[in-house]
Write a protein that holds these residues in place. Structure first.
Motif, PDB file in Angstrom:
ATOM      1  N   MET A  48     -17.952 -17.893  14.613  1.00  0.00           N
ATOM      2  CA  MET A  48     -18.563 -18.130  15.927  1.00  0.00           C
ATOM      3  C   MET A  48     -19.926 -18.797  15.785  1.00  0.00           C
ATOM      4  O   MET A  48     -20.283 -19.670  16.585  1.00  0.00           O
ATOM      5  CB  MET A  48     -18.671 -16.813  16.686  1.00  0.00           C
ATOM      6  CG  MET A  48     -17.321 -16.244  17.100  1.00  0.00           C
ATOM      7  SD  MET A  48     -17.424 -14.591  17.822  1.00  0.00           S
ATOM      8  CE  MET A  48     -18.334 -14.943  19.336  1.00  0.00           C
ATOM      9  N   CYS A  49     -20.678 -18.406  14.777  1.00  0.00           N
ATOM     10  CA  CYS A  49     -21.981 -19.046  14.534  1.00  0.00           C
ATOM     11  C   CYS A  49     -21.799 -20.517  14.161  1.00  0.00           C
ATOM     12  O   CYS A  49     -22.552 -21.379  14.623  1.00  0.00           O
ATOM     13  CB  CYS A  49     -22.731 -18.306  13.427  1.00  0.00           C
ATOM     14  SG  CYS A  49     -23.352 -16.678  13.914  1.00  0.00           S
ATOM     15  N   ASP A  54     -23.617 -18.499  20.882  1.00  0.00           N
ATOM     16  CA  ASP A  54     -24.705 -17.519  20.888  1.00  0.00           C
ATOM     17  C   ASP A  54     -24.101 -16.126  20.780  1.00  0.00           C
ATOM     18  O   ASP A  54     -23.707 -15.521  21.777  1.00  0.00           O
ATOM     19  CB  ASP A  54     -25.524 -17.649  22.173  1.00  0.00           C
ATOM     20  CG  ASP A  54     -26.671 -16.646  22.242  1.00  0.00           C
ATOM     21  OD1 ASP A  54     -26.869 -15.890  21.263  1.00  0.00           O
ATOM     22  OD2 ASP A  54     -27.370 -16.620  23.278  1.00  0.00           O
ATOM     23  N   VAL A  55     -24.030 -15.600  19.562  1.00  0.00           N
ATOM     24  CA  VAL A  55     -23.361 -14.330  19.325  1.00  0.00           C
ATOM     25  C   VAL A  55     -24.184 -13.140  19.814  1.00  0.00           C
ATOM     26  O   VAL A  55     -23.716 -11.985  19.733  1.00  0.00           O
ATOM     27  CB  VAL A  55     -23.017 -14.157  17.832  1.00  0.00           C
ATOM     28  CG1 VAL A  55     -21.933 -15.127  17.422  1.00  0.00           C
ATOM     29  CG2 VAL A  55     -24.267 -14.326  16.964  1.00  0.00           C
ATOM     30  N   LYS A  56     -25.382 -13.396  20.339  1.00  0.00           N
ATOM     31  CA  LYS A  56     -26.179 -12.323  20.930  1.00  0.00           C
ATOM     32  C   LYS A  56     -25.981 -12.225  22.439  1.00  0.00           C
ATOM     33  O   LYS A  56     -26.465 -11.282  23.070  1.00  0.00           O
ATOM     34  CB  LYS A  56     -27.660 -12.532  20.612  1.00  0.00           C
ATOM     35  CG  LYS A  56     -27.982 -12.420  19.128  1.00  0.00           C
ATOM     36  CD  LYS A  56     -29.473 -12.610  18.859  1.00  0.00           C
ATOM     37  CE  LYS A  56     -29.765 -12.502  17.362  1.00  0.00           C
ATOM     38  NZ  LYS A  56     -31.204 -12.717  17.073  1.00  0.00           N
ATOM     39  N   ASN A  57     -25.257 -13.205  22.981  1.00  0.00           N
ATOM     40  CA  ASN A  57     -24.957 -13.195  24.410  1.00  0.00           C
ATOM     41  C   ASN A  57     -24.117 -11.974  24.768  1.00  0.00           C
ATOM     42  O   ASN A  57     -23.235 -11.558  24.008  1.00  0.00           O
ATOM     43  CB  ASN A  57     -24.208 -14.479  24.778  1.00  0.00           C
ATOM     44  CG  ASN A  57     -23.860 -14.562  26.240  1.00  0.00           C
ATOM     45  OD1 ASN A  57     -22.833 -14.036  26.660  1.00  0.00           O
ATOM     46  ND2 ASN A  57     -24.704 -15.221  27.009  1.00  0.00           N
ATOM     47  N   LYS A  61     -21.185 -10.830  22.195  1.00  0.00           N
ATOM     48  CA  LYS A  61     -21.688 -10.025  21.081  1.00  0.00           C
ATOM     49  C   LYS A  61     -20.645  -9.075  20.496  1.00  0.00           C
ATOM     50  O   LYS A  61     -20.701  -8.745  19.306  1.00  0.00           O
ATOM     51  CB  LYS A  61     -22.936  -9.248  21.513  1.00  0.00           C
ATOM     52  CG  LYS A  61     -22.689  -8.192  22.586  1.00  0.00           C
ATOM     53  CD  LYS A  61     -23.989  -7.489  22.957  1.00  0.00           C
ATOM     54  CE  LYS A  61     -23.757  -6.395  24.011  1.00  0.00           C
ATOM     55  NZ  LYS A  61     -25.021  -5.701  24.364  1.00  0.00           N
ATOM     56  N   ASP A  62     -19.696  -8.613  21.291  1.00  0.00           N
ATOM     57  CA  ASP A  62     -18.673  -7.691  20.790  1.00  0.00           C
ATOM     58  C   ASP A  62     -17.351  -8.388  20.464  1.00  0.00           C
ATOM     59  O   ASP A  62     -16.380  -7.731  20.085  1.00  0.00           O
ATOM     60  CB  ASP A  62     -18.424  -6.586  21.817  1.00  0.00           C
ATOM     61  CG  ASP A  62     -19.627  -5.666  21.979  1.00  0.00           C
ATOM     62  OD1 ASP A  62     -20.324  -5.428  20.971  1.00  0.00           O
ATOM     63  OD2 ASP A  62     -19.859  -5.183  23.108  1.00  0.00           O
ATOM     64  N   THR A  63     -17.330  -9.718  20.600  1.00  0.00           N
ATOM     65  CA  THR A  63     -16.093 -10.458  20.347  1.00  0.00           C
ATOM     66  C   THR A  63     -15.589 -10.305  18.915  1.00  0.00           C
ATOM     67  O   THR A  63     -14.380 -10.104  18.706  1.00  0.00           O
ATOM     68  CB  THR A  63     -16.279 -11.945  20.710  1.00  0.00           C
ATOM     69  OG1 THR A  63     -16.514 -12.041  22.119  1.00  0.00           O
ATOM     70  CG2 THR A  63     -15.050 -12.757  20.342  1.00  0.00           C
ATOM     71  N   PRO A  64     -16.438 -10.372  17.893  1.00  0.00           N
ATOM     72  CA  PRO A  64     -15.914 -10.226  16.522  1.00  0.00           C
ATOM     73  C   PRO A  64     -15.167  -8.912  16.301  1.00  0.00           C
ATOM     74  O   PRO A  64     -14.082  -8.911  15.704  1.00  0.00           O
ATOM     75  CB  PRO A  64     -17.178 -10.307  15.658  1.00  0.00           C
ATOM     76  CG  PRO A  64     -18.124 -11.129  16.457  1.00  0.00           C
ATOM     77  CD  PRO A  64     -17.878 -10.724  17.875  1.00  0.00           C
ATOM     78  N   ILE A  65     -15.704  -7.807  16.765  1.00  0.00           N
ATOM     79  CA  ILE A  65     -15.036  -6.523  16.548  1.00  0.00           C
ATOM     80  C   ILE A  65     -13.801  -6.397  17.443  1.00  0.00           C
ATOM     81  O   ILE A  65     -12.800  -5.790  17.063  1.00  0.00           O
ATOM     82  CB  ILE A  65     -16.010  -5.340  16.746  1.00  0.00           C
ATOM     83  CG1 ILE A  65     -15.408  -4.045  16.167  1.00  0.00           C
ATOM     84  CG2 ILE A  65     -16.358  -5.138  18.211  1.00  0.00           C
ATOM     85  CD1 ILE A  65     -15.245  -4.076  14.667  1.00  0.00           C
ATOM     86  N   ARG A  66     -13.854  -7.006  18.644  1.00  0.00           N
ATOM     87  CA  ARG A  66     -12.667  -7.002  19.512  1.00  0.00           C
ATOM     88  C   ARG A  66     -11.506  -7.715  18.815  1.00  0.00           C
ATOM     89  O   ARG A  66     -10.365  -7.241  18.822  1.00  0.00           O
ATOM     90  CB  ARG A  66     -12.953  -7.703  20.837  1.00  0.00           C
ATOM     91  CG  ARG A  66     -13.844  -6.948  21.811  1.00  0.00           C
ATOM     92  CD  ARG A  66     -13.792  -7.621  23.172  1.00  0.00           C
ATOM     93  NE  ARG A  66     -14.882  -7.186  24.021  1.00  0.00           N
ATOM     94  CZ  ARG A  66     -15.975  -7.892  24.271  1.00  0.00           C
ATOM     95  NH1 ARG A  66     -16.130  -9.095  23.737  1.00  0.00           N
ATOM     96  NH2 ARG A  66     -16.921  -7.433  25.064  1.00  0.00           N
TER      97      ARG A  66
END
Length: 220
Positions: A48-49, A54-57, A61-66
């Motif tokens: 994603m980076c 913006d992985v802090k959005n 922010k929870d997309t990777p673990i989802r």
């Protein structure tokens, strides 16, 4: 490693013998479920980076673990034979030898070339010999093998062979009708085409009347 059921071992060994098992590493990598979940999330975060997201959005922010939990517990759960369905058999004391057909089994799988959805349905039939299987178990076996990175041709053969082995009969037929989103959503972007594959074994292959009955019941 968690022990798997006798039926799961029979299914896996049959597929390995016939070269129909999914292409996985032969040696167990030793990564336990929780660790695997964290590793997938870590690398998804990096992807994603790289995509400049913006992985802090709050929305991301929870997309990777989802995604990691989805891979492990849902769409790729069929890679782990500890998730193989519990199978219920009934002794064929009534000596039934009439065709049993289960239609419109909904399947959701993932194209192993693009990791994008394959969606469709199956019709599965068998002629019993010594065993009758609980009807929902046919659906569950088909769904177990669909929950992997797949190609439709292999999926068709996997379901057919596993049912033959578990039911101890060659008389099994299956037809899959699938929409491939790697065709619909990318490349040619053909939203209308479907892919049909089949496997006809035993009487379904050698006996025209049995084959005709199967396709008639499939199309009613």
């Amino acid at each position: 490693m968690i022990k798997i059921s006798k039926e799961a071992k029979l299914a896996r060994n049959a597929l390995l013998t016939m070269g129909l098992e999914n292409p996985t590493l032969k040696a167990y990598n030793g990564i336990e479920e929780k660790e695997r979940e964290l590793l997938i999330a870590k690398y998804m975060y990096k992807i994603m980076c790289i995509l400049n997201l913006d992985v802090k959005n709050d929305s991301l922010k929870d997309t990777p673990i989802r995604i990691s939990k989805m891979y492990n517990n849902e769409i790729f759960s069929g890679l782990d034979y500890k998730n193989f369905p519990k199978i219920t058999f009934i002794e064929n004391i009534i000596k039934s030898n009439d065709m049993i057909v289960v239609r419109d089994i909904i399947l959701m799988s993932t194209c192993e070339h693009h990791f994008i959805t394959i969606h469709g349905k199956a019709t599965i039939a068998y002629v019993p010999k010594n065993k009758i299987i609980g009807l929902s178990k046919i659906n569950r076996i088909a769904q177990f093998y669909s929950k992997r990175p797949q190609i439709q041709e292999r999926l068709t053969k996997q379901i057919s062979l596993v049912l033959q082995v578990l039911l101890d009969t060659q008389d099994v037929a299956i037809v899959l009708y699938m929409d491939h989103f790697c065709v619909k959503a990318r490349g040619i972007c053909d939203v209308n085409s479907i892919t049909i594959t089949s496997s006809l074994q035993g009487l379904f292959k050698s006996q025209k009347s049995t084959r005709d009955e199967f396709f008639f019941k499939n199309n009613v």
